[in-house]
Design a protein around this motif. Structure first.
Motif, PDB file in Angstrom:
ATOM      1  N   TYR A  54       0.678  -1.239  -0.073  1.00  0.00           N
ATOM      2  CA  TYR A  54       0.014  -0.012   0.029  1.00  0.00           C
ATOM      3  C   TYR A  54       0.604   1.218   0.032  1.00  0.00           C
ATOM      4  O   TYR A  54       0.692   2.170  -0.617  1.00  0.00           O
ATOM      5  N   MET A  55       1.882   1.332   0.863  1.00  0.00           N
ATOM      6  CA  MET A  55       2.814   2.393   0.824  1.00  0.00           C
ATOM      7  C   MET A  55       3.707   2.569  -0.389  1.00  0.00           C
ATOM      8  O   MET A  55       3.874   3.662  -0.772  1.00  0.00           O
ATOM      9  N   THR A  56       4.103   1.290  -0.881  1.00  0.00           N
ATOM     10  CA  THR A  56       5.068   1.338  -2.060  1.00  0.00           C
ATOM     11  C   THR A  56       4.005   1.935  -3.132  1.00  0.00           C
ATOM     12  O   THR A  56       4.629   2.734  -3.764  1.00  0.00           O
ATOM     13  N   ILE A 206       6.815  19.436  21.009  1.00  0.00           N
ATOM     14  CA  ILE A 206       7.203  20.057  19.587  1.00  0.00           C
ATOM     15  C   ILE A 206       6.258  20.121  18.656  1.00  0.00           C
ATOM     16  O   ILE A 206       5.349  19.102  18.523  1.00  0.00           O
ATOM     17  N   HIS A 207       6.337  20.690  17.513  1.00  0.00           N
ATOM     18  CA  HIS A 207       5.454  20.640  16.346  1.00  0.00           C
ATOM     19  C   HIS A 207       6.268  19.979  15.404  1.00  0.00           C
ATOM     20  O   HIS A 207       7.469  20.015  15.246  1.00  0.00           O
ATOM     21  N   VAL A 208       5.404  18.915  14.687  1.00  0.00           N
ATOM     22  CA  VAL A 208       6.101  18.322  13.441  1.00  0.00           C
ATOM     23  C   VAL A 208       5.280  18.508  12.566  1.00  0.00           C
ATOM     24  O   VAL A 208       3.960  18.840  12.740  1.00  0.00           O
ATOM     25  N   VAL A 209       5.525  18.313  11.332  1.00  0.00           N
ATOM     26  CA  VAL A 209       4.702  18.487  10.171  1.00  0.00           C
ATOM     27  C   VAL A 209       4.602  17.174   9.319  1.00  0.00           C
ATOM     28  O   VAL A 209       5.587  16.592   9.021  1.00  0.00           O
ATOM     29  N   ASP A 210       3.242  16.456   9.283  1.00  0.00           N
ATOM     30  CA  ASP A 210       3.182  15.302   8.430  1.00  0.00           C
ATOM     31  C   ASP A 210       2.230  15.736   7.427  1.00  0.00           C
ATOM     32  O   ASP A 210       1.333  16.530   7.500  1.00  0.00           O
ATOM     33  N   GLU A 211       2.707  15.301   6.201  1.00  0.00           N
ATOM     34  CA  GLU A 211       2.206  15.882   4.777  1.00  0.00           C
ATOM     35  C   GLU A 211       0.776  15.419   4.681  1.00  0.00           C
ATOM     36  O   GLU A 211      -0.077  16.000   3.999  1.00  0.00           O
ATOM     37  N   ILE A 212       0.377  14.329   5.520  1.00  0.00           N
ATOM     38  CA  ILE A 212      -1.098  13.878   5.308  1.00  0.00           C
ATOM     39  C   ILE A 212      -1.700  14.577   6.561  1.00  0.00           C
ATOM     40  O   ILE A 212      -2.989  15.008   6.296  1.00  0.00           O
ATOM     41  N   ARG A 213      -1.450  14.443   7.487  1.00  0.00           N
ATOM     42  CA  ARG A 213      -2.091  14.870   8.635  1.00  0.00           C
ATOM     43  C   ARG A 213      -2.098  16.448   9.119  1.00  0.00           C
ATOM     44  O   ARG A 213      -2.616  17.091   9.792  1.00  0.00           O
ATOM     45  N   GLY A 214      -0.781  17.204   8.474  1.00  0.00           N
ATOM     46  CA  GLY A 214      -0.525  18.494   8.700  1.00  0.00           C
ATOM     47  C   GLY A 214       0.150  18.701   9.945  1.00  0.00           C
ATOM     48  O   GLY A 214       0.918  17.780  10.342  1.00  0.00           O
ATOM     49  N   LYS A 215       0.119  19.910  10.507  1.00  0.00           N
ATOM     50  CA  LYS A 215       0.910  20.311  11.755  1.00  0.00           C
ATOM     51  C   LYS A 215       0.533  19.323  12.902  1.00  0.00           C
ATOM     52  O   LYS A 215      -0.826  19.383  13.299  1.00  0.00           O
ATOM     53  N   LEU A 216       1.273  18.797  13.577  1.00  0.00           N
ATOM     54  CA  LEU A 216       0.853  18.004  14.838  1.00  0.00           C
ATOM     55  C   LEU A 216       1.862  18.496  16.020  1.00  0.00           C
ATOM     56  O   LEU A 216       2.787  18.572  15.862  1.00  0.00           O
ATOM     57  N   GLU A 217       1.260  18.577  17.221  1.00  0.00           N
ATOM     58  CA  GLU A 217       2.158  18.517  18.373  1.00  0.00           C
ATOM     59  C   GLU A 217       2.383  17.487  19.038  1.00  0.00           C
ATOM     60  O   GLU A 217       1.507  16.656  19.194  1.00  0.00           O
ATOM     61  N   MET A 218       3.553  16.968  19.452  1.00  0.00           N
ATOM     62  CA  MET A 218       3.857  15.710  19.768  1.00  0.00           C
ATOM     63  C   MET A 218       4.825  15.961  21.042  1.00  0.00           C
ATOM     64  O   MET A 218       5.477  16.752  21.247  1.00  0.00           O
ATOM     65  N   PRO A 276      15.479  18.378   7.628  1.00  0.00           N
ATOM     66  CA  PRO A 276      14.941  16.986   7.478  1.00  0.00           C
ATOM     67  C   PRO A 276      14.198  17.154   5.856  1.00  0.00           C
ATOM     68  O   PRO A 276      13.569  17.972   5.807  1.00  0.00           O
ATOM     69  N   PRO A 277      13.811  15.937   5.307  1.00  0.00           N
ATOM     70  CA  PRO A 277      12.941  15.788   4.167  1.00  0.00           C
ATOM     71  C   PRO A 277      11.414  16.031   4.580  1.00  0.00           C
ATOM     72  O   PRO A 277      11.124  15.873   6.094  1.00  0.00           O
ATOM     73  N   LYS A 278      10.542  15.849   3.838  1.00  0.00           N
ATOM     74  CA  LYS A 278       8.963  16.045   3.998  1.00  0.00           C
ATOM     75  C   LYS A 278       8.915  14.687   4.556  1.00  0.00           C
ATOM     76  O   LYS A 278       9.380  13.693   3.897  1.00  0.00           O
ATOM     77  N   TYR A 279       8.024  14.335   5.699  1.00  0.00           N
ATOM     78  CA  TYR A 279       7.686  13.159   6.083  1.00  0.00           C
ATOM     79  C   TYR A 279       5.987  13.098   5.883  1.00  0.00           C
ATOM     80  O   TYR A 279       5.407  13.839   5.838  1.00  0.00           O
ATOM     81  N   ALA A 280       5.666  11.796   5.454  1.00  0.00           N
ATOM     82  CA  ALA A 280       4.059  11.525   5.214  1.00  0.00           C
ATOM     83  C   ALA A 280       4.184  10.032   5.894  1.00  0.00           C
ATOM     84  O   ALA A 280       4.893   9.181   5.438  1.00  0.00           O
ATOM     85  N   HIS A 281       2.869   9.946   6.728  1.00  0.00           N
ATOM     86  CA  HIS A 281       2.691   8.530   7.358  1.00  0.00           C
ATOM     87  C   HIS A 281       1.490   7.910   6.730  1.00  0.00           C
ATOM     88  O   HIS A 281       0.576   8.714   7.122  1.00  0.00           O
ATOM     89  N   THR A 282       1.588   7.226   6.034  1.00  0.00           N
ATOM     90  CA  THR A 282       0.181   6.404   5.543  1.00  0.00           C
ATOM     91  C   THR A 282      -0.501   5.554   6.665  1.00  0.00           C
ATOM     92  O   THR A 282       0.193   5.199   7.723  1.00  0.00           O
ATOM     93  N   ALA A 283      -2.046   5.709   6.549  1.00  0.00           N
ATOM     94  CA  ALA A 283      -2.703   5.275   7.669  1.00  0.00           C
ATOM     95  C   ALA A 283      -2.685   3.827   7.680  1.00  0.00           C
ATOM     96  O   ALA A 283      -2.259   2.996   6.774  1.00  0.00           O
ATOM     97  N   GLN A 284      -2.725   3.300   8.743  1.00  0.00           N
ATOM     98  CA  GLN A 284      -2.799   2.033   9.160  1.00  0.00           C
ATOM     99  C   GLN A 284      -3.804   1.184   8.753  1.00  0.00           C
ATOM    100  O   GLN A 284      -5.250   1.714   8.830  1.00  0.00           O
ATOM    101  N   LYS A 355      -6.604   9.917   7.415  1.00  0.00           N
ATOM    102  CA  LYS A 355      -5.405  10.497   8.297  1.00  0.00           C
ATOM    103  C   LYS A 355      -5.156   9.598   9.728  1.00  0.00           C
ATOM    104  O   LYS A 355      -4.170   9.422  10.348  1.00  0.00           O
ATOM    105  N   SER A 356      -6.123   8.801   9.936  1.00  0.00           N
ATOM    106  CA  SER A 356      -5.837   7.868  10.968  1.00  0.00           C
ATOM    107  C   SER A 356      -5.704   6.384  10.718  1.00  0.00           C
ATOM    108  O   SER A 356      -5.004   5.895  11.053  1.00  0.00           O
ATOM    109  N   TRP A 357      -6.941   5.956  10.005  1.00  0.00           N
ATOM    110  CA  TRP A 357      -6.910   4.522   9.581  1.00  0.00           C
ATOM    111  C   TRP A 357      -7.713   4.198   8.713  1.00  0.00           C
ATOM    112  O   TRP A 357      -8.373   4.872   8.056  1.00  0.00           O
TER     113      TRP A 357
END
Ligand code: GLU
Length: 554
Positions: A54-56, A206-218, A276-284, A355-357
């Motif tokens: 799926y990710m590929t 801190i704030h991180v940016v995920d290309e799919i989820r947008g700005k996130l605080e973690m 860092p490069p841009k990061y995107a995390h595909t939904a589970q 964004k989530s699953w």
């Protein structure tokens, strides 16, 4: 705290063979021209998770639609998980799914293509050590000599007072050791790992940016995680950062399981002063089990493994269509109006990705596969079915292959007409479907056909089929045949149709009459359209089957 001179000296003691700097090594790679560079980085475990596929697909697709470069890196630093054929398995799976790799390990001769290699982590230790040495020089990484029981003791003391577990801050004895003590340990050959000198504070966000989820605080990372293991081999966290930097990755599109590590990865990049490069995390991918949703499990769910779909007979394109539908909420609708267009013509967008699953549902896959197969030409369908059978059911394939022409006609029955029953969901359906057609498989069905309970007694069945055999002609159109069938039925006191059945007392319905013929011809109470089936079998075979049935009946 070491002085700058001590840190430099320690770095030389730890990495005596490393003479190049990060800048030296960066200069050996040409600048990237493409503005979209992605990769997949599988570990050669011999298991291809459906989530990895799926990710590929999304990596490949986004890269090519942005005229970018897609490369394959083999992450083989964990020998416990690797198998001997792991790499060739990955390459053959990718080839099967038509995944085009621009750079990296390529299946032809298993050679590498590209200017940023080696693309296999086990061949890159010199790079990891250059980067690791740099961190030690800056006192951003340090050797840690804790053994397992000491680490355990620290964890126990932390849990006793409700502190976050792990090696960090004042809980890391070697972080603040003197130069003399550190070098004495090294000199006496005590094994050590190299840890990150994490600047994070427990509880910091801190704030991180995920290309799919947008700005996130973690939660920020505060752990002094291991960068190099005792054997000098890097951990994933460290290795992928060195690799993605030197290989010019612009977008890391990877599984959601890595999202919690993103603050750590930002931190490591920062320690090198690298953006860092841009990061995107595909939904589970999740499935519903007993009313609850849960992750697809490698252990519990056979469908977690891509080979399950090959064996079950799902066409590659149907699997792709299904996964693309999960990836982008606009894909399914587009596909229905673009059945003959490859999925790669669709423009995917991070904004339409879950964004989530994502619900992984085999029933939905069946329906996507059914639609896909119903749009194939007869020739393509036959080709795909034969290819599947050859690999996954060779015994059946041999039987099908000796009557190839007949098998082709059989699967083509009514396809492409208004009566097309969309009968195929999987390529493996060919096995049951062709059973009544092929002489070898019909031979098995035939053994039990005389045990099927028919609407009238055997002596009458014998007469019916004998008469049928002597007057059957395969030279009739479908309508002519139906009219003739009705007359045959009437000859033996069956109703010609339902109106007639209601109007006068006959021994059975037309349907009962047809059933007798069906059982004789197909060896079963269910079959594809009887007229079409007999046309495909030809008169000689029809008459033969009827005759043999007459003999079998007592
Ligand atoms: N080797 C890692 C995995 O298989 C790669 C993760 C990544 O894409 O960075 O999960």
């Amino acid at each position: 705290m070491l002085s700058p001179e001590e840190s430099t000296e320690l770095a030389d003691i730890l990495f005596p063979k490393v003479t190049e700097s990060i800048t030296d090594i960066e200069a050996t790679f040409p600048p990237r021209i493409a503005s979209f560079v992605t990769r997949i980085a599988p570990s050669p475990t011999g298991f291809l998770h459906i989530g990895a596929l799926y990710m590929t697909l999304i990596n490949v697709q986004l890269t090519h639609q942005n005229n970018g470069v897609f490369f394959l890196r083999i992450e083989d630093t964990d020998d416990k998980r690797e198998t001997e054929t792991g790499v060739s398995d990955i390459l053959s799976w990718l080839a099967r799914f038509g995944v085009h790799i621009d750079e990296g390990a390529i299946w032809e001769n298993m050679t590498e293509i590209g200017n940023y290699g080696p693309y296999t982590q086990s061949k890159r230790s010199q790079y990891y050590h250059i980067f690791a040495k740099h961190l030690v020089q800056k006192w951003l990484a340090y050797p840690c000599f804790l053994n397992e029981s000491e680490t355990e003791e620290i964890r126990n003391s932390q849990s006793a007072i409700g502190k976050a577990p792990g090696i960090y801050g004042n809980y890391s004895p070697w972080r603040n050791e003197s130069f003399e003590n550190i070098t004495a340990r090294i000199a006496s050959g005590i094994p050590y790992v190299l840890r990150l000198h994490a600047p994070g504070i427990v509880g910091a966000r801190i704030h991180v940016v995920d290309e799919i989820r947008g700005k996130l605080e973690m939660d920020d990372n505060f752990l002094d995680i291991v960068l190099l293991k005792k054997n000098g081999i890097p951990t994933y966290h460290f290795a992928h950062i060195v690799d993605d930097h030197l290989m010019g990755t612009t977008h890391v599109i990877r599984a959601e399981e890595w999202l919690p590590s993103l603050p750590l990865h930002y931190q490591i990049f920062k320690s090198f002063g690298i953006t860092p490069p841009k990061y995107a995390h595909t939904a589970q991918l999740m499935k519903i089990d007993g009313g609850n949703k849960r992750k697809l499990s490698k252990r519990k769910d056979p469908e977690a493994n891509v080979t399950y779909f090959f064996e079950a007979g799902y066409p590659i394109n149907a699997i792709k269509n299904y996964l693309c539908g999960l990836l982008d909420s606009g894909f399914e609708e587009w596909k229905l109006t673009h059945m003959d267009t490859p999925y790669s013509d669709y423009t995917f967008d991070f904004a339409r990705m879950p964004k989530s699953w994502a619900l992984f549902d085999l029933k939905k896959l069946d329906s996507v596969s059914n639609i896909y197969l119903s749009h194939l030409s007869n020739t393509d369908l036959f080709e795909e079915m034969s290819t599947w059978a050859k690999e996954y059911n060779p015994e059946f394939y041999a039987k099908m292959n000796v009557q190839k022409e007949l098998a082709f006609k059989a699967i083509s029955i009514q396809r492409g007409t208004d009566r097309d029953p969309k009968k195929f969901t999987k390529l493996s359906d060919v096995v049951n479907y062709l059973k009544p057609f092929l002489k070898d498989t019909f031979a098995t069905l035939k053994q039990s056909r005389s045990e099927i309970v028919l609407p009238v007694e055997a002596s009458l069945v014998k007469k019916i089929i004998a008469d049928y055999a002597s007057s059957y002609s395969d030279n009739q159109s479908g309508d002519e045949w139906l009219t003739w069938m009705r007359e045959q039925a009437a000859k033996f006191q069956f109703a010609r149709d339902s109106a007639e059945f209601k109007a006068w007392g006959c021994i059975g319905k037309f349907w009962d009459f047809a059933m007798i013929i069906r059982v004789a011809i197909a060896g079963s109470t269910q079959s594809p359209d009887l007229y079409e089936m007999m046309q495909v079998l030809g008169k000689e075979e029809v008459v033969k089957r009827l005759g043999e049935f007459g003999v079998e009946l007592i």
